[in-house]
Design a protein around this motif. Structure first.
Motif, PDB file in Angstrom:
ATOM      1  N   UNK A   1      34.234  44.119  43.144  1.00 47.14           N
ATOM      2  CA  UNK A   1      34.528  44.401  44.556  1.00 47.14           C
ATOM      3  C   UNK A   1      35.194  45.760  44.729  1.00 47.14           C
ATOM      4  N   UNK A   2      36.069  46.107  43.815  1.00 51.60           N
ATOM      5  CA  UNK A   2      36.715  47.417  43.843  1.00 51.60           C
ATOM      6  C   UNK A   2      35.669  48.534  43.752  1.00 51.60           C
ATOM      7  N   UNK A   3      34.699  48.376  42.856  1.00 51.60           N
ATOM      8  CA  UNK A   3      33.662  49.393  42.687  1.00 51.60           C
ATOM      9  C   UNK A   3      32.773  49.472  43.924  1.00 51.60           C
TER      10      UNK A   3
ATOM     11  N   UNK B   1      28.090  49.416  36.035  1.00 48.45           N
ATOM     12  CA  UNK B   1      28.569  48.328  35.182  1.00 48.45           C
ATOM     13  C   UNK B   1      30.080  48.460  35.058  1.00 48.45           C
ATOM     14  N   UNK B   2      30.773  47.425  35.499  1.00 49.27           N
ATOM     15  CA  UNK B   2      32.239  47.375  35.430  1.00 49.27           C
ATOM     16  C   UNK B   2      32.636  45.968  34.995  1.00 49.27           C
ATOM     17  N   UNK B   3      33.870  45.799  34.526  1.00 54.02           N
ATOM     18  CA  UNK B   3      34.320  44.442  34.212  1.00 54.02           C
ATOM     19  C   UNK B   3      34.223  43.544  35.448  1.00 54.02           C
ATOM     20  N   UNK B   4      33.991  42.258  35.246  1.00 53.49           N
ATOM     21  CA  UNK B   4      33.736  41.320  36.345  1.00 53.49           C
ATOM     22  C   UNK B   4      34.814  41.352  37.410  1.00 53.49           C
ATOM     23  N   UNK B   5      36.039  41.560  37.028  1.00 54.06           N
ATOM     24  CA  UNK B   5      37.134  41.526  38.000  1.00 54.06           C
ATOM     25  C   UNK B   5      37.250  42.834  38.802  1.00 54.06           C
TER      26      UNK B   5
END
Length: 126
Positions: free
Chosen positions: A98-100, A91-95
């Motif tokens: 892709x980075x994750x 779970x990461x912020x929406x922006x």
């Protein structure tokens, strides 16, 4: 974001019916997730009879690229690769989705854990 992981597991999988979901919370003395190579995941569930495990981890935008996060993710992927079926939920912020995804792919190639399934929750606020 940890709650989003739990809600996704409960609504998108049938795993809650076959195992307990352990969550790392400040006052969870008796049923917290196990220590995996020095790190405790935010969410953990396992069913030894089905040779299945899942780990859920929440990261802030500033925490994704840290050495600590890379070490954690490598440890979790290595642990999960020992199961016949496994899932790492992030779970990461929406922006940062892709980075994750990109970071996890790099770590999977380095650790030989490409068969571990990955799900990055989208549309989470930061």
């Amino acid at each position: 974001m940890i709650q989003a992981i739990i809600e996704w597991i409960e609504s998108s999988t049938d795993y809650p019916n076959t195992m307990a979901i352990l969550v790392d919370r400040p006052f969870a003395r008796d049923r917290s997730p196990p220590n995996i190579n020095g790190s405790i995941p935010d969410v953990f569930a396992s069913n030894g009879m089905q040779n299945f495990a899942l780990i859920g981890e929440a990261k802030t935008a500033l925490d994704i690229e840290t050495t600590h996060s890379r070490t954690q993710l490598a440890a979790y992927l290595t642990y999960l690769s020992k199961f016949e079926t496994s899932l790492l939920i992030l779970a990461v912020p929406w922006y940062c989705t892709n980075q994750m995804r990109s970071l996890v792919r790099v770590i999977q190639r380095k650790t030989g854990t490409e068969r571990v399934k990955i799900h990055v929750l989208e549309r989470l606020t930061g």
